[in-house]
Scaffold this active site. Structure first.
Site, PDB file in Angstrom:
ATOM      1  N   TYR A 144      66.785   4.064  32.120  1.00  0.00           N
ATOM      2  CA  TYR A 144      66.074   3.433  31.016  1.00  0.00           C
ATOM      3  C   TYR A 144      66.496   1.970  30.980  1.00  0.00           C
ATOM      4  CZ  TYR A 144      64.560   7.833  28.821  1.00  0.00           C
ATOM      5  OH  TYR A 144      63.958   9.035  28.539  1.00  0.00           O
ATOM      6  N   HIS A 265      56.309  13.271  29.905  1.00  0.00           N
ATOM      7  CA  HIS A 265      57.603  13.465  29.242  1.00  0.00           C
ATOM      8  C   HIS A 265      57.719  14.866  28.641  1.00  0.00           C
ATOM      9  CE1 HIS A 265      60.992  10.723  28.618  1.00  0.00           C
ATOM     10  NE2 HIS A 265      61.353  11.528  27.638  1.00  0.00           N
TER      11      HIS A 265
END
Length: 368
Positions: A144, A265
């Site tokens: 991330y 996701h």
């Protein structure tokens, strides 16, 4: 690695009736606090995408082919120049310390026992160096972007030094989706990620006319220029995870990346996004044969793995089932869950007459 939620005792042996990934999902509720189970099991919004990820596989059947010589059959495959024993990898799943004291360390041990590759989350409970020591199988690091590029680069350098051989950059959830089941359960995340700087971020000042989402939460969200910057910082191959549109997939390749992970996701980000499998053929068609394309979302059987490969995936990622297995029986559960999946996949290959991964094509499938 402990959390404010209790860690339930684990099984030391696998029950005879634990035979499928759906069995793991049904049993897992007994091995987690209710709030934690809701956090793991739930999706965003009305959970249409979550359920769609599973339901779309029912649109496909496989042809039973006969009299094929399979004495030299195998499941070896190459991804990003690396050899994998089989095309089933563990997806990056955050905060595994919620369900097991050893968290991702136990997951890595389970993966190593059955030669499965894994992708470690930036938000892992265990630190990335310790996880890397638990497995000799290929391992990638899910990244991330951090608010400060120096923090992002520090994570990349640590992953390189620890032996991770690819980066999987997740970009589809710069802000969390609305998870109503989690809210109703009263779940709050008690853990910190070991690999992140825990210094409190400076709050963003908003004017009366500013949107909390647009000018607030999204202000530091990564953009394409950040991906260009990252590519210049490392020699590791990079996959873009969270791609659902062919144009985004093509832009990723045009930016110098090696491929994409078709993913929504796990239905935890934006609800009403189409099922990952439904999006796969168009993205593969756009990118051609040379790009690396993985599928994430909804896989619960070896037949699902087979269907995914037939429709264009080079390999698949397994998310929630690894957490169910970890919660039930730790490393043993993870290894057993993966072994079930691999055995089902090999059986499907055998009865469809496929001696290698390259034989699994759209011609193997029948659709209603």
């Amino acid at each position: 690695m402990s959390s404010n939620y209790p860690i339930y005792p684990k099984l030391s042996a696998i029950p005879n009736d634990l035979l499928t990934l759906n069995d793991y999902a049904e049993m897992a509720v007994q091995f987690m606090p209710p709030e934690v189970f809701e956090y793991v099991d739930s999706g965003a919004g009305e959970e249409l995408t979550l359920h769609g990820n599973h339901a779309v596989f029912e649109d496909y059947q496989v042809y039973n082919r006969v009299l094929t010589d399979l004495t030299h059959a195998h499941t070896y495959t190459k991804l990003l120049g690396q050899t994998f024993r089989h095309p089933i990898l563990l997806a990056p799943v955050a905060h595994q310390g919620l369900v097991h004291e050893q968290a991702e360390l136990a997951t890595a041990q389970g993966a190593d026992a059955v030669d499965a590759g894994l992708v470690l989350s930036t938000l892992a409970t265990a630190n990335l160096e310790a996880v890397a020591e638990q497995t000799a199988s290929p391992k990638w690091f899910q990244l991330y972007f951090q608010t400060d590029r120096a923090d992002t680069l520090a994570l990349v350098r640590r992953a390189e030094d620890a032996g991770y051989t690819a980066l999987v950059v997740t970009v589809d959830v710069p802000i969390n989706g609305l998870r109503y089941r989690v809210q109703r359960a009263g779940f709050t995340l008690p853990l910190t990620a070991q690999d992140l700087d825990q210094t409190a971020a400076k709050p963003i000042e908003l004017s009366a006319d500013d949107s909390v989402i647009f000018q607030g939460m999204m202000r530091t969200a990564p953009q394409w220029r950040d991906l260009d910057w990252l590519r210049r910082q490392t020699s590791l191959p990079i996959l873009l995870k969270g791609v659902s549109h062919p144009d985004d997939a093509q832009r990723a390749l045009d930016s110098g990346l090696q491929g994409v992970v078709v993913s929504n996701h796990g239905g935890r980000g934006l609800d009403r996004v189409p099922a990952s499998l439904a999006l796969l053929p168009a993205i593969r068609n756009t990118l051609g044969d040379d790009a690396t394309v993985l599928l994430d979302g909804g896989i619960r059987s070896g037949a699902d793995v087979f269907i995914s490969l037939a429709l264009g995936a080079d390999a698949v990622l397994i998310g929630r089932p690894q957490i169910y297995a970890l919660a039930i029986a730790g490393a043993l559960g993870v290894a057993h869950m993966l072994k079930l999946l691999r055995n089902e996949f090999e059986l499907t290959m055998a009865l469809t007459g496929c001696a290698g991964i390259e034989d699994i094509t759209p011609s193997s499938l029948f659709r209603h």
